[in-house]
Design an enzyme around this catalytic site. Sequence first.
Site, PDB file in Angstrom:
ATOM      1  N   LYS A 122      40.283 -22.002 -50.427  1.00 17.89           N
ATOM      2  CA  LYS A 122      40.019 -23.208 -49.523  1.00 17.89           C
ATOM      3  C   LYS A 122      40.531 -24.266 -50.024  1.00 17.89           C
ATOM      4  O   LYS A 122      40.301 -24.648 -51.215  1.00 17.89           O
ATOM      5  CB  LYS A 122      38.360 -23.194 -49.330  1.00 17.89           C
ATOM      6  CG  LYS A 122      37.912 -24.231 -48.578  1.00 17.89           C
ATOM      7  CD  LYS A 122      36.565 -24.260 -48.254  1.00 17.89           C
ATOM      8  CE  LYS A 122      35.872 -25.532 -47.672  1.00 17.89           C
ATOM      9  NZ  LYS A 122      34.431 -25.059 -47.309  1.00 17.89           N
ATOM     10  N   HIS A 140      40.620 -27.920 -47.666  1.00 18.85           N
ATOM     11  CA  HIS A 140      39.697 -28.781 -47.043  1.00 18.85           C
ATOM     12  C   HIS A 140      39.942 -30.265 -47.516  1.00 18.85           C
ATOM     13  O   HIS A 140      38.770 -30.983 -47.878  1.00 18.85           O
ATOM     14  CB  HIS A 140      38.172 -28.343 -47.161  1.00 18.85           C
ATOM     15  CG  HIS A 140      37.108 -28.695 -46.347  1.00 18.85           C
ATOM     16  ND1 HIS A 140      36.012 -28.941 -46.206  1.00 18.85           N
ATOM     17  CD2 HIS A 140      37.508 -29.306 -44.928  1.00 18.85           C
ATOM     18  CE1 HIS A 140      35.315 -29.361 -45.245  1.00 18.85           C
ATOM     19  NE2 HIS A 140      36.417 -29.625 -44.330  1.00 18.85           N
ATOM     20  N   ASP A 185      31.552 -21.525 -52.344  1.00 20.71           N
ATOM     21  CA  ASP A 185      31.167 -22.325 -51.481  1.00 20.71           C
ATOM     22  C   ASP A 185      29.820 -22.339 -51.091  1.00 20.71           C
ATOM     23  O   ASP A 185      29.510 -21.318 -50.337  1.00 20.71           O
ATOM     24  CB  ASP A 185      32.168 -21.997 -50.366  1.00 20.71           C
ATOM     25  CG  ASP A 185      32.554 -23.376 -49.351  1.00 20.71           C
ATOM     26  OD1 ASP A 185      31.826 -24.245 -49.371  1.00 20.71           O
ATOM     27  OD2 ASP A 185      33.394 -23.369 -48.520  1.00 20.71           O
ATOM     28  N   CYS A 199      30.963 -30.595 -49.152  1.00 15.22           N
ATOM     29  CA  CYS A 199      32.253 -29.861 -49.568  1.00 15.22           C
ATOM     30  C   CYS A 199      33.531 -30.661 -50.072  1.00 15.22           C
ATOM     31  O   CYS A 199      33.947 -30.991 -51.195  1.00 15.22           O
ATOM     32  CB  CYS A 199      32.661 -28.971 -48.583  1.00 15.22           C
ATOM     33  SG  CYS A 199      34.283 -27.982 -48.969  1.00 15.22           S
TER      34      CYS A 199
END
Length: 462
Positions: free
Chosen positions: A133, A135, A39, A79
């Site tokens: 993650k 998201h 990330d 992201c």
Amino acid sequence: MTFTLDRRTMLAASAASLAAPALARTPVKRPNVLFILADDMGYADLSCYGRRNYETPAIDALAAQGMRLTSGYANSPVCSATRTALMTGRYQYRLPVGLEEPLAFRDMGLPPDEPTLPSQLRKAGYATSLIGKWHLGAAPKFGPRLSGYEHFFGIQGGGADYFTHASGRGHDLWDNETTAGEHGYLTDILAREAIEQLGRHAADSRPFFMSLHFTAPHWPWEGPNDQAESARLAATGEPAAIFHYDGGTMATYAAIMRRLDEKVGEVLAALQQLGLADDTIVVFTSDNGGERFSDNWPFSGRKTELLEGGVRVPLIVRWPGRITAGSESAVPVMSMDWLPTFLGLAGSAPAPERQSDGVDVLPVLLGSSMPVRPLFWRYRHLDQASCRFGDHKYLRINGNEFLFDVVQDPLERGNLKARQPSLFADLKARWTSWNETMLPFDPDSFSHGFHAKDMADRFGVE
């Protein structure tokens, strides 16, 4: 590096040897996939890509055993948009969630009925899991298990404290739909869960697709010994404290990266010990370019920018017996390419109603080339637009337009717009035609992200 499997993983591995004794000895016809996503990692944040002030031996070894791609691209400089493209195999601007850049404050997410990489692999007979993650929208409307993953352990939001696991939404560590009360450094926890999940996959007769999406090296700037900084942030009682714009040092960033490398090494060691390594494609990459303490050399720009430093990312692929060890390729490969590539290896294809904008890059991984194709980006803040075609790139940012040769001029310093006007006009026209097929920007989207003030300062815009 020493490594030991814990009791749960050993039991799973034992079960695998009883339930499927040939798994460790005979390569499966359809490969497993372990997709490791960092990330906010800069292009040169790995020592095998040029980092100078620390080393990443485990990931370097992965590159030595497989292929290092030098033109790996993220679909976006932020992201959620890249993750939308990774999941759907399509330009993120085809979906409302992909316009959020990044997904932050609105109740929006990846629609559960949208065909995804894990959902389509699951239909093809794969076991699927996400560790790390997500998201792409919060429960109960959205979530990994609504979009094709059978198992999920990780965070739903964009970032969490490494020790308290809190985000702006409160505690954000989940085991499927249940709050996980795990204690410790988040990178360690995700690696441990990944190893345990590999044991469960080894006990399953199906090939597997595991997404291992670490939060490192994303802020907050906390290394494995920075509990005091975590406590300081928690004491403020403000959700925004996790951003701590005044936090971090180069030493802190090095500590975050070294621990990430160490834990990737442990996961890869577990893959080997479970007898899965020879049958598994391992991909290591990042969701966008690096941020405050990253090294993006030899590129300029960083996260939130369409300069190469914002979208060029490290990309390593290992497949024993198929990908030549120590090989390298400069062919551009983008996040959305993985869906058609993995579905092809699984003997499947993208859903007819959702044809991929990506391409099957297996020929590249096996040492061949591909026809030159245009790649496109846009980012609302500062009116950014970009098209790479061959060695050249059209770029628009803050009302200024450029043509760069990103092979001969990776720093994007020599504007060739006047020297090669026909090529400039061609790439600009390609971008304009492509953009007309995408969704228009949503005026209500949180398009500036958390870096708007920083970018305004850098580019002189209010």
